[in-house]
Design a protein around this motif. Structure first.
Motif, PDB file in Angstrom:
ATOM      1  N   TYR A 289       0.828  -1.200   0.000  1.00 29.23           N
ATOM      2  CA  TYR A 289       0.000   0.000   0.000  1.00 29.23           C
ATOM      3  C   TYR A 289       0.868   1.258   0.000  1.00 29.23           C
ATOM      4  CZ  TYR A 289      -4.107  -2.860   1.119  1.00 29.23           C
ATOM      5  OH  TYR A 289      -5.121  -3.786   1.081  1.00 29.23           O
ATOM      6  N   THR A 290       0.261   2.360  -0.431  1.00 27.88           N
ATOM      7  CA  THR A 290       0.966   3.645  -0.403  1.00 27.88           C
ATOM      8  C   THR A 290       0.727   4.382   0.912  1.00 27.88           C
ATOM      9  OG1 THR A 290      -0.920   4.718  -1.484  1.00 27.88           O
ATOM     10  CG2 THR A 290       0.855   3.905  -2.904  1.00 27.88           C
ATOM     11  N   GLN A 291      -0.255   3.938   1.695  1.00 22.60           N
ATOM     12  CA  GLN A 291      -0.510   4.578   2.987  1.00 22.60           C
ATOM     13  C   GLN A 291       0.720   4.450   3.895  1.00 22.60           C
ATOM     14  OE1 GLN A 291      -2.707   2.858   1.315  1.00 22.60           O
ATOM     15  NE2 GLN A 291      -4.728   3.782   1.460  1.00 22.60           N
ATOM     16  N   LYS A 292       0.992   5.488   4.655  1.00 17.75           N
ATOM     17  CA  LYS A 292       2.197   5.536   5.483  1.00 17.75           C
ATOM     18  C   LYS A 292       1.922   5.326   6.972  1.00 17.75           C
ATOM     19  CE  LYS A 292       4.784   6.471   1.949  1.00 17.75           C
ATOM     20  NZ  LYS A 292       5.669   5.412   1.394  1.00 17.75           N
ATOM     21  N   GLU A 293       0.674   5.048   7.311  1.00 17.93           N
ATOM     22  CA  GLU A 293       0.345   4.883   8.729  1.00 17.93           C
ATOM     23  C   GLU A 293      -0.606   3.704   8.916  1.00 17.93           C
ATOM     24  OE1 GLU A 293      -1.402   7.577  12.470  1.00 17.93           O
ATOM     25  OE2 GLU A 293      -1.567   8.282  10.401  1.00 17.93           O
ATOM     26  N   VAL A 294      -0.354   2.909   9.953  1.00 19.90           N
ATOM     27  CA  VAL A 294      -1.262   1.821  10.330  1.00 19.90           C
ATOM     28  C   VAL A 294      -1.718   2.088  11.755  1.00 19.90           C
ATOM     29  CG1 VAL A 294      -1.614  -0.656  10.557  1.00 19.90           C
ATOM     30  CG2 VAL A 294       0.004   0.212   8.858  1.00 19.90           C
ATOM     31  N   ILE A 295      -3.030   2.113  11.952  1.00 22.19           N
ATOM     32  CA  ILE A 295      -3.606   2.395  13.264  1.00 22.19           C
ATOM     33  C   ILE A 295      -4.220   1.111  13.809  1.00 22.19           C
ATOM     34  CG2 ILE A 295      -5.334   3.743  14.527  1.00 22.19           C
ATOM     35  CD1 ILE A 295      -5.058   5.873  12.321  1.00 22.19           C
ATOM     36  N   TYR A 296      -3.878   0.788  15.054  1.00 26.68           N
ATOM     37  CA  TYR A 296      -4.397  -0.420  15.701  1.00 26.68           C
ATOM     38  C   TYR A 296      -5.361  -0.015  16.813  1.00 26.68           C
ATOM     39  CZ  TYR A 296      -0.754  -2.917  13.180  1.00 26.68           C
ATOM     40  OH  TYR A 296       0.028  -3.443  12.184  1.00 26.68           O
ATOM     41  N   ASN A 297      -6.556  -0.596  16.729  1.00 24.58           N
ATOM     42  CA  ASN A 297      -7.585  -0.336  17.733  1.00 24.58           C
ATOM     43  C   ASN A 297      -7.961  -1.625  18.443  1.00 24.58           C
ATOM     44  OD1 ASN A 297      -8.293   2.574  17.013  1.00 24.58           O
ATOM     45  ND2 ASN A 297      -8.590   1.537  15.047  1.00 24.58           N
ATOM     46  N   ILE A 298      -8.351  -1.499  19.698  1.00 23.46           N
ATOM     47  CA  ILE A 298      -8.858  -2.634  20.470  1.00 23.46           C
ATOM     48  C   ILE A 298     -10.309  -2.345  20.795  1.00 23.46           C
ATOM     49  CG2 ILE A 298      -8.511  -4.117  22.480  1.00 23.46           C
ATOM     50  CD1 ILE A 298      -6.104  -3.914  20.552  1.00 23.46           C
ATOM     51  N   ASP A 299     -11.204  -3.130  20.211  1.00 18.61           N
ATOM     52  CA  ASP A 299     -12.644  -2.890  20.362  1.00 18.61           C
ATOM     53  C   ASP A 299     -12.975  -1.418  20.094  1.00 18.61           C
ATOM     54  OD1 ASP A 299     -13.152  -5.514  20.876  1.00 18.61           O
ATOM     55  OD2 ASP A 299     -13.257  -5.294  23.046  1.00 18.61           O
ATOM     56  N   ASN A 300     -12.448  -0.924  18.978  1.00 19.46           N
ATOM     57  CA  ASN A 300     -12.699   0.434  18.486  1.00 19.46           C
ATOM     58  C   ASN A 300     -12.087   1.543  19.345  1.00 19.46           C
ATOM     59  OD1 ASN A 300     -14.333  -0.335  16.177  1.00 19.46           O
ATOM     60  ND2 ASN A 300     -15.887  -0.927  17.686  1.00 19.46           N
ATOM     61  N   GLN A 301     -11.212   1.184  20.264  1.00 18.90           N
ATOM     62  CA  GLN A 301     -10.476   2.168  21.053  1.00 18.90           C
ATOM     63  C   GLN A 301      -9.007   2.138  20.623  1.00 18.90           C
ATOM     64  OE1 GLN A 301     -11.890   4.321  23.383  1.00 18.90           O
ATOM     65  NE2 GLN A 301     -13.811   3.450  22.607  1.00 18.90           N
ATOM     66  N   LEU A 302      -8.439   3.338  20.411  1.00 22.94           N
ATOM     67  CA  LEU A 302      -7.063   3.420  19.923  1.00 22.94           C
ATOM     68  C   LEU A 302      -6.092   2.723  20.851  1.00 22.94           C
ATOM     69  CD1 LEU A 302      -4.989   4.568  17.879  1.00 22.94           C
ATOM     70  CD2 LEU A 302      -4.871   6.603  19.338  1.00 22.94           C
ATOM     71  N   TYR A 303      -5.283   1.831  20.274  1.00 23.52           N
ATOM     72  CA  TYR A 303      -4.179   1.205  21.016  1.00 23.52           C
ATOM     73  C   TYR A 303      -2.862   1.889  20.667  1.00 23.52           C
ATOM     74  CZ  TYR A 303      -0.421  -2.110  21.985  1.00 23.52           C
ATOM     75  OH  TYR A 303       0.764  -2.682  22.383  1.00 23.52           O
ATOM     76  N   LYS A 304      -2.523   1.949  19.378  1.00 23.47           N
ATOM     77  CA  LYS A 304      -1.259   2.557  18.957  1.00 23.47           C
ATOM     78  C   LYS A 304      -1.298   2.803  17.447  1.00 23.47           C
ATOM     79  CE  LYS A 304       2.323   1.053  21.364  1.00 23.47           C
ATOM     80  NZ  LYS A 304       3.506   0.244  21.771  1.00 23.47           N
ATOM     81  N   ASN A 305      -0.599   3.833  17.006  1.00 24.33           N
ATOM     82  CA  ASN A 305      -0.445   4.041  15.556  1.00 24.33           C
ATOM     83  C   ASN A 305       1.022   4.008  15.187  1.00 24.33           C
ATOM     84  OD1 ASN A 305      -0.123   6.536  16.931  1.00 24.33           O
ATOM     85  ND2 ASN A 305      -0.411   7.629  15.013  1.00 24.33           N
ATOM     86  N   TYR A 306       1.306   3.471  14.004  1.00 21.83           N
ATOM     87  CA  TYR A 306       2.662   3.292  13.541  1.00 21.83           C
ATOM     88  C   TYR A 306       2.837   3.963  12.184  1.00 21.83           C
ATOM     89  CZ  TYR A 306       3.210  -0.350  17.097  1.00 21.83           C
ATOM     90  OH  TYR A 306       3.281  -1.038  18.277  1.00 21.83           O
ATOM     91  N   TYR A 307       3.917   4.727  12.024  1.00 26.59           N
ATOM     92  CA  TYR A 307       4.282   5.283  10.729  1.00 26.59           C
ATOM     93  C   TYR A 307       5.282   4.345  10.087  1.00 26.59           C
ATOM     94  CZ  TYR A 307       1.865   9.449  12.231  1.00 26.59           C
ATOM     95  OH  TYR A 307       0.879  10.328  12.650  1.00 26.59           O
ATOM     96  N   ILE A 308       4.976   3.898   8.869  1.00 29.88           N
ATOM     97  CA  ILE A 308       5.783   2.840   8.258  1.00 29.88           C
ATOM     98  C   ILE A 308       6.569   3.354   7.055  1.00 29.88           C
ATOM     99  CG2 ILE A 308       4.298   0.996   9.064  1.00 29.88           C
ATOM    100  CD1 ILE A 308       2.955   1.004   6.331  1.00 29.88           C
TER     101      ILE A 308
END
Length: 308
Positions: A289-308
């Protein structure tokens, strides 16, 4: 009285001059250390080598050069069989460029690197031809601002390997790596590159596979399904992801958002596996993908975001 004042001032002036000379002529240990550290400073680079299972694997090495062309020469040394750099490679990994091959010249044009090799490059074994091209393109496109390569042999563009296999004049990561085919019709096929964890002795590293199939699915779905596939556990590859039903996703212009159920997250977190799972997903997303960020949520609550 005046004589004493003059003597005192003279003493202070002479002392100050001596102190200034000491400071300028004899640098402190702190300054010497700073200079030495700058001279000896090194950085980590990513290269792709053959592992003990004959896969092309992602491995980190130390490089001393930071300027683009010098760093490329150094990375090619790591990939060449009879280079002095071989002694510094981690156990279980081997270079793939045939011995006696020389990188004669490099030319960069925007995000394209043109590599001009000596004719010994063509002594590669037939079964290693694809691996050689994959190793080169994945290693060099790991560098910032490089997305494509072209290969020349003593000044002539290489468009055919010794076996007769055609290769593109301009090669990028769409070429694939450790390709696996499951196709019924080559015209409707898609390529998805997925990273798995692997291990040699106490060293963990990542192995990418390009899956070629006819599935009409979003690539993030294929990535998650393959990482959770039972077939993984029958190989030397490792994946700690086991339940795709516990993950959903959204794709936006600038990021990809993944939502994990608390049950799956807790199982991975308690076993200290969450970061390994996240890193394999991040690497896989970056290659597809060309997207530069992956966001991880736990039951729709933000856990962590990563810039790749």
């Amino acid at each position: 009285m005046l004589t004493r004042i003059i003597k005192k001032k003279s003493f202070l002036i002479i002392s100050s001059i001596i102190l200034i000379l000491i400071v300028y002529l004899f640098p402190t240990k702190k300054e010497e250390t700073s200079i030495n550290n700058e001279k000896n400073e090194s950085n980590t680079s990513i290269i792709y080598l053959l592992d003990q299972n004959n896969y092309i694997a992602r491995v980190s090495v130390i490089t001393v050069n930071k300027t683009s062309e010098k760093q490329i020469y150094e990375l090619i040394e790591y990939l060449t069989e009879d280079s002095s750099k071989n002694n510094t490679l981690k156990e279980g990994f081997a270079p793939i460029i045939p011995k006696n091959t020389k990188l004669l010249s490099i030319k960069t044009e925007n995000d394209l690197v043109k590599l001009n090799f000596s004719k010994q490059f063509l002594t590669i074994d037939e079964e290693k031809e694809d691996k050689l091209i994959s190793s080169l393109v994945y290693t060099l496109t790991s560098l910032e601002n490089i997305n494509k390569i072209s290969i020349y042999i003593e000044g002539n563009i290489l468009n055919k390997m010794p076996s007769g296999k055609q290769i593109p004049a301009i090669i990028d990561r769409s070429y694939g790596i450790n390709q696996k085919y499951n196709v019924t019709n080559i015209k409707g096929s898609t390529k998805t590159t997925i990273y798995y964890l692997s291990k040699f002795k106490d060293y963990y590293y990542y192995v990418p596979f390009t899956m070629v199939n006819n599935e009409n699915k979003e690539k993030i779905e294929i990535i998650i399904e393959e990482l959770a596939s039972k077939n993984v556990y029958e190989t030397s590859l490792i994946s700690y992801l086991k339940d795709t039903k516990e993950i959903s996703y959204e794709i936006e212009n600038n990021f990809i958002s993944l939502n994990m159920s608390k049950k799956l997250f807790n199982d991975l977190y308690e076993s200290n596996l969450i970061e390994s799972v996240i890193y394999t997903i991040n690497l896989s997303v970056k290659d597809n993908y060309t997207q530069k960020e992956v966001i991880y949520n736990i039951d729709n609550q933000l856990y962590k975001n990563y810039y790749i």
